[in-house]
Design a protein around this motif. Sequence first.
Motif, short mmCIF file in Angstrom:
data_model
loop_
_atom_site.label_atom_id
_atom_site.label_comp_id
_atom_site.label_asym_id
_atom_site.label_seq_id
_atom_site.Cartn_x
_atom_site.Cartn_y
_atom_site.Cartn_z
N ILE A 144 0.84 -1.21 0.00
CA ILE A 144 0.00 0.00 0.00
C ILE A 144 0.87 1.25 0.00
O ILE A 144 0.63 2.19 -0.76
N ALA A 145 1.90 1.28 0.83
CA ALA A 145 2.80 2.44 0.88
C ALA A 145 3.48 2.66 -0.47
O ALA A 145 3.61 3.80 -0.93
N PHE A 146 3.89 1.58 -1.12
CA PHE A 146 4.53 1.66 -2.43
C PHE A 146 3.58 2.29 -3.45
O PHE A 146 3.97 3.18 -4.22
N ILE A 147 2.33 1.85 -3.47
CA ILE A 147 1.36 2.38 -4.43
C ILE A 147 1.02 3.83 -4.11
O ILE A 147 0.94 4.66 -5.02
N ILE A 148 0.85 4.16 -2.85
CA ILE A 148 0.57 5.56 -2.47
C ILE A 148 1.74 6.45 -2.90
O ILE A 148 1.53 7.57 -3.38
N ASN A 149 2.95 5.95 -2.77
CA ASN A 149 4.12 6.69 -3.22
C ASN A 149 4.09 6.88 -4.74
O ASN A 149 4.51 7.93 -5.25
N GLN A 150 3.61 5.89 -5.48
CA GLN A 150 3.48 6.04 -6.94
C GLN A 150 2.53 7.18 -7.29
O GLN A 150 2.78 7.92 -8.24
N TYR A 151 1.44 7.29 -6.54
CA TYR A 151 0.51 8.40 -6.79
C TYR A 151 1.24 9.74 -6.66
O TYR A 151 1.09 10.63 -7.50
#
Length: 180
Positions: A51-58
Amino acid sequence: MIFHLETERLILRELRITDLEGIFELDSNPEVHKYLGNKTINTKQDAEKIIAFIINQYKENGIGRFAVIEKSTGNFIGWSGLKLNKGTKESLNGFQDFIDIGYRFIPRYWKKGYALESAIACLEYGFKTMNLDIIYGAAETENIGSNKILQKIGLQFVNEFEEDNKQVNWYELKKANYGK
């Protein structure tokens, strides 16, 4: 990033830490990862990292996979969306710095048309809202369902390549051909 997209049966929105249980159920399931290198997660801490990885992608890229919520139940059922694959770490089939479309669902939500429905919405978002010129897709040759979805949404087969000792089909759709 605040994102909200609706289809007839689904809500697509940004992934949140409150999706932890759903991400854990999704990515700890060997059936889900059969055509993804069999790299399941083992702990909820692993799910938090996803989740943190994807939020960082945003934040970094302005795009990333989105949580898919079933409207009729409010349940997290998986994710779908566009992703910027950048740098040599995320290169695939000789490409880097490209946008791909992907989807992953909890098995009890398979065979309901949700992957197709969400992929159609994400493709439209990519071409009409983000004004992308080209969107790519990849699926192991043995993953019949995923290959069918990529073809149904209009992506064209380009070639087959090997990745992690598996044969993978590579697809693309140019904006000029979208909707034709």
